[in-house]
Design a protein around this motif. Structure first.
Motif, short mmCIF file in Angstrom:
data_model
loop_
_atom_site.label_atom_id
_atom_site.label_comp_id
_atom_site.label_asym_id
_atom_site.label_seq_id
_atom_site.Cartn_x
_atom_site.Cartn_y
_atom_site.Cartn_z
N THR A 95 0.85 -1.21 0.00
CA THR A 95 0.00 0.00 0.00
C THR A 95 0.88 1.26 0.00
O THR A 95 0.64 2.21 -0.76
CB THR A 95 -0.93 0.00 1.24
OG1 THR A 95 -1.59 -1.25 1.31
CG2 THR A 95 -1.96 1.12 1.16
N THR A 116 -3.75 -12.19 -2.13
CA THR A 116 -5.04 -12.85 -1.90
C THR A 116 -4.90 -14.35 -2.17
O THR A 116 -5.36 -15.18 -1.39
CB THR A 116 -6.09 -12.27 -2.88
OG1 THR A 116 -6.07 -10.87 -2.74
CG2 THR A 116 -7.46 -12.81 -2.62
N VAL A 132 -8.08 -10.21 2.74
CA VAL A 132 -8.77 -9.50 1.65
C VAL A 132 -9.39 -8.21 2.19
O VAL A 132 -9.31 -7.14 1.57
CB VAL A 132 -9.85 -10.41 1.02
CG1 VAL A 132 -10.71 -9.63 0.04
CG2 VAL A 132 -9.19 -11.58 0.30
N LEU A 133 -9.97 -8.33 3.39
CA LEU A 133 -10.57 -7.15 4.02
C LEU A 133 -9.50 -6.09 4.26
O LEU A 133 -9.69 -4.90 3.97
CB LEU A 133 -11.25 -7.58 5.34
CG LEU A 133 -12.01 -6.49 6.07
CD1 LEU A 133 -13.23 -6.06 5.25
CD2 LEU A 133 -12.48 -6.99 7.45
N SER A 136 -8.53 -4.44 1.05
CA SER A 136 -9.59 -3.55 0.58
C SER A 136 -9.59 -2.25 1.39
O SER A 136 -9.67 -1.15 0.82
CB SER A 136 -10.96 -4.23 0.73
OG SER A 136 -10.94 -5.46 0.08
N VAL A 140 -9.01 1.41 -0.22
CA VAL A 140 -10.10 2.39 -0.12
C VAL A 140 -9.59 3.61 0.64
O VAL A 140 -9.79 4.76 0.21
CB VAL A 140 -11.34 1.76 0.59
CG1 VAL A 140 -12.37 2.83 0.89
CG2 VAL A 140 -11.93 0.67 -0.27
N VAL A 174 -11.80 1.49 -7.50
CA VAL A 174 -11.85 0.89 -6.17
C VAL A 174 -12.85 -0.29 -6.17
O VAL A 174 -12.57 -1.37 -5.64
CB VAL A 174 -12.25 1.94 -5.11
CG1 VAL A 174 -12.63 1.28 -3.79
CG2 VAL A 174 -11.08 2.90 -4.89
N ILE A 178 -11.88 -4.19 -5.38
CA ILE A 178 -12.42 -4.99 -4.27
C ILE A 178 -13.12 -6.25 -4.80
O ILE A 178 -12.93 -7.35 -4.28
CB ILE A 178 -13.40 -4.14 -3.41
CG1 ILE A 178 -12.59 -3.04 -2.71
CG2 ILE A 178 -14.12 -5.00 -2.37
CD1 ILE A 178 -13.41 -2.07 -1.92
N THR A 179 -13.91 -6.10 -5.86
CA THR A 179 -14.62 -7.29 -6.37
C THR A 179 -13.62 -8.32 -6.94
O THR A 179 -13.79 -9.52 -6.76
CB THR A 179 -15.65 -6.91 -7.46
OG1 THR A 179 -15.03 -6.02 -8.37
CG2 THR A 179 -16.90 -6.27 -6.86
N LEU A 181 -10.57 -8.84 -5.89
CA LEU A 181 -9.96 -9.54 -4.75
C LEU A 181 -10.91 -10.58 -4.17
O LEU A 181 -10.52 -11.71 -3.86
CB LEU A 181 -9.58 -8.55 -3.64
CG LEU A 181 -8.35 -7.68 -3.85
CD1 LEU A 181 -7.84 -7.16 -2.51
CD2 LEU A 181 -7.22 -8.42 -4.55
N CYS A 182 -12.21 -10.19 -4.03
CA CYS A 182 -13.18 -11.11 -3.42
C CYS A 182 -13.35 -12.36 -4.28
O CYS A 182 -13.35 -13.49 -3.76
CB CYS A 182 -14.54 -10.43 -3.23
SG CYS A 182 -14.49 -9.20 -1.95
#
Ligand code: ADP
Length: 444
Positions: A95, A116, A132-133, A136, A140, A174, A178-179, A181-182
């Motif tokens: 990051t 991930t 993952v959280l 994210s 974000v 963003v 996130i999607t 990664l999920c």
């Protein structure tokens, strides 16, 4: 509830952790190379300092992880925490790297996918989801902080005009991040779970097969045990007749009785070998102590003396004065040497030579049983350790045998963590070499 990992999974966990650490060396080098190439060749507009600092920082904390990896038991209590800490720190460092490299604009943002997937492979599902959280939240927060001006946005000159000025781009980027990664997390964890389930099923099936094999060996052992006595009695009775102790019998009858005696002797040997083989196969461990190899070799030589004299063979041993004791089961090692030396005696022609030598290789004792006998045909060498296999040349010479001796040898070496190999040339001779562990060394 504590998860109990089978040895295969423990080994796998250790391999994965070391592979992860190796990968991070590449990442550290990659950051440094990117800093130089991006700045000098691509003329991007970032300041090189933070990149060099981060590259060195990654290498440093990877060195710490490498040191810790030797102390953390694979699949033990700390293993998951160790892997989580590694992935978590990587995400935070990535990051920071993204921040200095243009934030969400930088295409390298997709590198979070690696973490991930690695988390899904190394960690239980809930811990992989937490990573993952974390990724994210990091992205974000970075996007909002840079967009709102809370954090300075570092323009690196990849896009003109700056995509960051466009709130729609930031939102969509963003969301896509996130999607992605999920979905990657979902796919990777479900594949990993399925693989682990399959591995467990295979391990269970293997255990069932091993147990069935053990039961079969026990059954063969019981049958062989029951056959041993009558076979012995038949041979003894026939011997009395052929030696004339029961009175004279007609020549034709004598011929028949001699043949019967010959076959009953073979039957006795077959039963004895079957008993030995099934006995050693029915156990996974045998009691072991320190064994003096020279003593065992002398006993074997003494037992074979009548055959050696009969065939006028030279039987020699070449052992160093300071041969260490081996760690094993004396009776089994006696049987192992007995089989190899009696084979050498059996398959060597009149007046030939058999030699047993041993040496210390440092962590093992290497024993060689060498003869200048009939040798083994090339096409047979790969089969001689198979049960009941006998090479054509010895069958043609009508040298009797059951084809089980070397299978017994192999099984005995298996329970001693020893190895065996053979070198042979037909009509020139054969050398069997095998290793046994030295007593007093670690036998884990
Ligand atoms: P066998 O009872 O026939 O000796 P083994 O399992 O001991 O059974 O050996 C398998 C085969 O390996 C033998 O039949 C023979 O063909 C070959 N063999 C083993 N040892 C020797 C040797 N020292 N020289 C030549 N051939 C050998």
């Amino acid at each position: 509830m504590r998860l109990l990992y089978p040895p295969l999974m423990q080994e796998e966990a250790a391999v994965k952790i070391s592979w992860f650490i190796k990968l991070r060396w590449l990442a550290a080098a990659g950051v440094l190379v990117f800093a130089v190439v991006g700045k000098k060749l691509l003329q991007l507009q970032f300041s090189i300092g933070p990149f060099v600092f981060i590259g060195i920082f990654i290498a440093l904390y990877n060195a710490v992880f490498l040191l810790l990896a030797h102390r953390v038991q694979p699949a033990g209590k700390w293993s998951d925490r160790f892997a989580s800490a590694q992935v978590g720190i990587d995400i935070l460092v990535l990051t920071v790297l993204m921040h200095f490299g243009g934030g969400i604009e930088n295409p390298f943002v997709s590198y979070f996918l690696f973490h991930t997937i690695i988390a899904a492979i190394l960690l239980p599902q809930h811990k992989a989801d937490l990573q993952v959280l974390l990724a994210s939240i990091c992205i974000v927060t970075l996007a909002i902080a840079e967009f709102t001006g809370l954090l300075a946005h570092h323009h690196i000159g990849l896009f003109e005009p700056e995509l960051y000025d466009n709130w729609k781009f930031v939102t969509v980027a963003v969301f896509a991040f996130i999607t992605t990664l999920c979905v990657a997390d979902l796919l990777a964890t479900s594949i990993t779970r399925r693989l682990h389930e399959r591995e467990k099923q295979l391990a269970q099936a293997n255990a069932v097969l091993a147990e069935q094999d053990r039961i079969k060996s026990e059954y063969v052992m019981k049958v062989a045990h029951d056959l041993a006595e009558p076979a012995g009695t038949i041979t003894s009775c026939l011997k009395l007749v052929t030696q004339g102790l029961t009175g004279p019998i007609p020549e034709k009858a004598m011929d028949m009785v001699q043949r019967a005696q010959h076959k009953s002797e073979y039957l006795g040997q077959l039963v004895k070998d079957l008993l030995s083989l099934s006995r050693i196969k029915a156990v996974s461990e045998i009691p072991k102590t320190e064994v003096k190899l020279p003593e065992v070799i002398s006993q074997v030589f003494e037992e074979l003396q009548p055959h050696v004299i009969e065939k006028r063979l030279t039987l020699e041993q070449k052992l160093p004065a300071a041969l260490p004791m081996v760690y094993g089961n004396a009776e089994a090692i006696h049987e192992l040497l007995g089989n190899l030396v009696s084979n050498a005696v059996k398959y060597t022609l009149l007046g030939g030579r058999v030699e047993v030598s041993a040496s210390n290789t440092g962590d093992k004792v290497l024993v060689k049983v060498q003869d200048n006998g009939v040798g083994i045909p090339v096409e047979a060498v790969g089969h001689i350790f198979e049960e009941f296999y006998r090479a054509d040349n010895v069958k043609a010479e009508t040298i009797q045998g059951t084809g089980l001796g070397l299978s017994i040898v192999k099984q005995i070496l298996n329970v001693h963590c020893g190895e065996i190999w053979v070198e042979s040339e037909q009509d020139k001779g054969t050398t069997f070499s095998f290793t046994l562990p030295i007593a007093g060394q670690s036998h884990a």
